[in-house]
Enzyme design. Structure first.
Site, PDB file in Angstrom:
ATOM      1  N   TYR A  29       0.821  -1.216   0.000  1.00  0.00           N
ATOM      2  CA  TYR A  29       0.000   0.000   0.000  1.00  0.00           C
ATOM      3  C   TYR A  29       0.856   1.268   0.000  1.00  0.00           C
ATOM      4  O   TYR A  29       0.355   2.344  -0.305  1.00  0.00           O
ATOM      5  CB  TYR A  29      -0.926   0.060   1.229  1.00  0.00           C
ATOM      6  CG  TYR A  29      -1.954  -1.032   1.350  1.00  0.00           C
ATOM      7  CD1 TYR A  29      -2.172  -1.955   0.326  1.00  0.00           C
ATOM      8  CD2 TYR A  29      -2.716  -1.163   2.511  1.00  0.00           C
ATOM      9  CE1 TYR A  29      -3.109  -2.967   0.462  1.00  0.00           C
ATOM     10  CE2 TYR A  29      -3.661  -2.158   2.652  1.00  0.00           C
ATOM     11  CZ  TYR A  29      -3.862  -3.059   1.634  1.00  0.00           C
ATOM     12  OH  TYR A  29      -4.792  -4.058   1.770  1.00  0.00           O
ATOM     13  N   HIS A  84       0.236 -11.598   1.435  1.00  0.00           N
ATOM     14  CA  HIS A  84      -0.783 -10.804   0.731  1.00  0.00           C
ATOM     15  C   HIS A  84      -1.536 -11.595  -0.340  1.00  0.00           C
ATOM     16  O   HIS A  84      -2.705 -11.318  -0.615  1.00  0.00           O
ATOM     17  CB  HIS A  84      -0.105  -9.591   0.089  1.00  0.00           C
ATOM     18  CG  HIS A  84      -1.002  -8.423  -0.117  1.00  0.00           C
ATOM     19  ND1 HIS A  84      -0.609  -7.129   0.069  1.00  0.00           N
ATOM     20  CD2 HIS A  84      -2.303  -8.346  -0.494  1.00  0.00           C
ATOM     21  CE1 HIS A  84      -1.613  -6.307  -0.183  1.00  0.00           C
ATOM     22  NE2 HIS A  84      -2.652  -7.020  -0.536  1.00  0.00           N
TER      23      HIS A  84
END
Length: 295
Positions: free
Chosen positions: A51, A109
């Protein structure tokens, strides 16, 4: 201030049932958003190396005045950092940016289906970090039933969490059942279905769905609150995101009403079977790789 209930993970660690997400929150907006969330009563922040805003999450935590021990910090290792030594180093990068000694929940992830050996090596590194006390719990994200089966066969610690796309238009019932069967907490990303309207809009907006708006009106609540309540009553962790203070406050105000069994079933029935995010089988380093900077 709202008192948020907790779920107990399969290793005995408690996690707030509702957390604050920062996916797609630009770094320059992240500090203010997380500070607002913590001031509003959130005690769980979900971020990820990919992110690009871990540093800002850490800064917001420091500025908030809330004791670090009260905040549950979750982040994710990106696929470029898979492999045993690489993932150990990924922890160092994330912890450094967050400014913490210990991460509460560290997860992979994505699965790398075509290079699953790297995925397993990465998870074994998480097991080492867990054994050393550098993380309090470990888990995965976007893992499908076959990915979980392969991982469980080759590793020794059952993931505490599987963070997956779940909202009324994509419930993933079979995957939820597999998670439950193994004692893995399902954590919903895009829990109010944002991905159905901010990506391509082809699904329409869950916020305007007649079934959801009717239930919301009956309870004097917003559609977003109804969807979050739906998750929570079905035993899922949720991590809604927003940068707007009024939405941040709205999303946490979901613990003083209850949906009826038939209302939960009506929301379940909205499932289209259509995924909004990328197909987990399509994840490759070639298509999705990005280098995570050192600092």
């Amino acid at each position: 201030m709202t008192e948020i209930p907790t779920f107990t993970l399969n290793n005995g660690v408690d996690i707030p049932a509702l957390g604050f997400g920062v996916f797609q929150t630009p770094p320059d907006e992240t500090i203010a958003a997380v500070e607002t969330a913590l001031a509003t009563g959130y005690r769980h922040v979900d971020t990820a190396a990919a992110y690009g805003n871990e540093r800002e999450v850490g800064e917001a935590i420091r500025r908030s005045g809330v004791d670090r021990s009260e905040i549950f910090v979750e982040t994710k290792v990106w696929i470029n950092d898979y492999g045993y030594d690489e993932t150990l180093h990924a922890f160092d990068k994330s912890a450094g940016k967050l400014g913490v000694d210990r991460i509460d929940l560290l997860i992979l992830h994505q699965a790398l289906p075509g290079e699953f050996g790297l995925t397993v090596d990465a998870y074994r590194a998480l097991e080492k970090l867990l054994a050393e006390g550098k993380v309090r719990a470990i888990g995965v994200s976007n893992f499908m039933p076959d990915h979980l089966a392969r991982l469980l066969k080759e590793t020794s610690v059952v993931p505490a969490v599987n963070q997956i796309e779940v909202h009324p238009y994509f419930r993933q019932s079979a995957l939820l059942a597999v998670d439950t069967e193994h004692g893995i907490l399902s954590q919903a990303w895009s829990p109010i279905g944002g991905i159905t309207f901010y990506r391509d809009g082809s699904h329409g907006s869950t916020l305007q769905d007649p079934t959801i708006t009717t239930i919301a009106e009956a309870h004097g609540r917003t559609p977003a609150q109804v969807m979050l309540r739906w998750h929570l009553q079905q035993g899922r962790s949720v991590i809604p995101k927003s940068t707007k203070p009024e939405r941040i406050a709205e999303n946490i105000d979901v613990f003083d009403f209850e949906l009826a069994t038939e209302e939960l079933a009506a929301i379940d029935a909205l499932d289209t079977g259509q995924r909004g995010g990328p197909e987990p089988e399509s994840i490759t380093l070639e298509n999705f790789g990005r280098t995570i900077p050192e600092d």
